[in-house]
Structures are given as C-alpha cells and as structure tokens.
Design a protein around this motif. Sequence first.
Motif, short mmCIF file in Angstrom:
data_model
loop_
_atom_site.label_atom_id
_atom_site.label_comp_id
_atom_site.label_asym_id
_atom_site.label_seq_id
_atom_site.Cartn_x
_atom_site.Cartn_y
_atom_site.Cartn_z
N PRO A 193 44.58 13.54 -13.75
CA PRO A 193 44.75 14.02 -15.25
C PRO A 193 46.21 14.16 -15.67
O PRO A 193 46.57 13.72 -16.82
N GLN A 194 46.88 14.59 -15.16
CA GLN A 194 48.39 15.09 -15.61
C GLN A 194 49.09 13.65 -15.64
O GLN A 194 50.15 13.82 -16.22
N ASN A 195 48.71 12.67 -15.09
CA ASN A 195 49.31 11.41 -15.48
C ASN A 195 48.83 10.50 -16.18
O ASN A 195 49.29 9.31 -16.50
N ILE A 196 48.05 10.77 -17.03
CA ILE A 196 47.11 10.20 -18.05
C ILE A 196 47.80 10.44 -19.37
O ILE A 196 47.71 11.82 -19.99
N GLU A 218 42.98 11.04 -29.32
CA GLU A 218 42.60 11.30 -28.02
C GLU A 218 41.89 10.17 -27.20
O GLU A 218 40.90 10.11 -26.62
N ARG A 219 42.72 9.17 -27.32
CA ARG A 219 42.38 7.89 -26.41
C ARG A 219 43.64 7.73 -25.52
O ARG A 219 44.70 8.40 -25.78
N VAL A 220 43.19 7.10 -24.54
CA VAL A 220 44.35 7.01 -23.49
C VAL A 220 45.31 6.01 -23.92
O VAL A 220 44.96 4.97 -24.55
N ALA A 221 46.43 6.22 -24.02
CA ALA A 221 47.55 5.53 -24.31
C ALA A 221 48.38 4.88 -23.25
O ALA A 221 49.03 3.85 -23.44
N GLY A 222 48.18 5.63 -22.12
CA GLY A 222 49.05 4.97 -20.77
C GLY A 222 48.66 5.91 -19.80
O GLY A 222 48.36 6.94 -19.67
N VAL A 223 49.24 5.24 -18.68
CA VAL A 223 49.15 6.06 -17.15
C VAL A 223 50.71 5.97 -16.58
O VAL A 223 51.49 4.74 -16.45
N TRP A 256 40.41 16.25 -7.58
CA TRP A 256 41.13 16.82 -8.68
C TRP A 256 40.03 17.54 -9.59
O TRP A 256 40.53 18.15 -10.72
N LEU A 257 38.90 17.70 -9.35
CA LEU A 257 37.85 18.15 -9.98
C LEU A 257 38.42 19.86 -10.29
O LEU A 257 38.03 20.49 -11.24
N LEU A 258 38.99 20.31 -9.16
CA LEU A 258 39.14 21.64 -9.30
C LEU A 258 40.80 21.85 -9.56
O LEU A 258 41.34 22.91 -9.42
#
Length: 201
Positions: free
Chosen positions: A17-20, A26-31, A51-53
């Motif tokens: 998640p931190q790299n998305i 609120e749409r994915v713009a990049g990774v 990474w669920l936790l």
Amino acid sequence: MSHENGLFPVWCDDFRPQNILINKDERVAGVVGWEFTYTAPVEVTRTPPWWLLLEKPEYWTQGLDDWCAQHEKRLPVILQAIMKCEEEACQTGNGQLQESQRLSSQMRRSWESADFWIMYAARNNFAFDAIYWNKIDQRFFGSSGSDNNICDVWKRLGLLEPEESEVMEKYSSLKLQENKTRVLSWGPDEYTAEYMAKMKA
C-alpha cells in the motif's frame, strides 16, 4: 509446488500500500518501488499478502503465533473483496477473467497448506531462520522432539548424507580459521574459486 518448470511471472517484492499512488479521485495513479522486481515461481503470486497487518511477521512484537492469529482474522476480508472483483470480471463475459484464474481460492489454499510460509521465507532472507524453524521444518521432517530451535538444528544434522556432513565440517573449519586471520578479500570471484578448491581438497 505444482509448477516445477514454470510459470515464472514478473513479481515485485515491494508492492504494498505505501508504494501505490492515489489521485484526488481515489484512483490508482501509479506504483513506485520497482527496484525489487524479478521473475518468480507462479506460487508467489498466489500467496495472500503479508501486509494485511502492515507489519512483517518477523517484526511483530507479540510473536509469530500472534501474527498468524491476527492475520487469519483479516484474511477473509481481503479474500471476500477479491472474490467480489472476480465475480464481476467473470460475469462480464468478455474473457477478462477465467474461472481457473481466480486468485481468492488459490490464496486461501496457500495459507491453509502453509505454502505461504515457503514463499515468504524464500523472499525474505532476514526472516528465513525464524520462519523455517517455526513454520517449514516440521512440515517436511516431522517433530524433532524439542521446542528449542538450536536443538532442532543439531538433530537435523543427522538427516545429512556422510558426504554432506564432511563438506559441512570442512566449511566450519575454514570459517573458524578465517575468523582468526580476518583477511578481507576484494576479489569475490577469485575468493569463491579458491574457497571451492579448499572445500574439494
């Protein structure tokens, strides 16, 4: 593992998640964070995310068993979300997703069979020891009759072939000698060749 000779899709170990990047809609713009990308066995792509936790199991302060318990509570949530997306993709009828491509059931199977831990240990070398002795060793070799991981190591040495034990003894002796001299080698290739020659002697 069911695919001994493939498939080997592209995989990124830092996909979390931190790299998305998300835009204002609120749409994915990049990774970002693609430097840890490589081809990996297909089973890696079929494991549920750690990474669920938001914290890796080896860093979980309450211990590995508690991490597993907490992870199991959250796993159904993400699997249900994936299943919903899969249903929508399958119902479009344009071949966007085939039944055999569903990830939710494969992720659940990976967790229940403990294949998850094999994939995790292979990708996280700093956690390998803890994961191996707690989650992998007994699955393949049975109980060693001890809860002490150090004792487990010594008992497992009995599984080695005589030739393997001999090589290990040579390796240990060489490392102990090097510890006394502490010679720093700048040529890893030459060093490796010399080391292998010593091992074969």
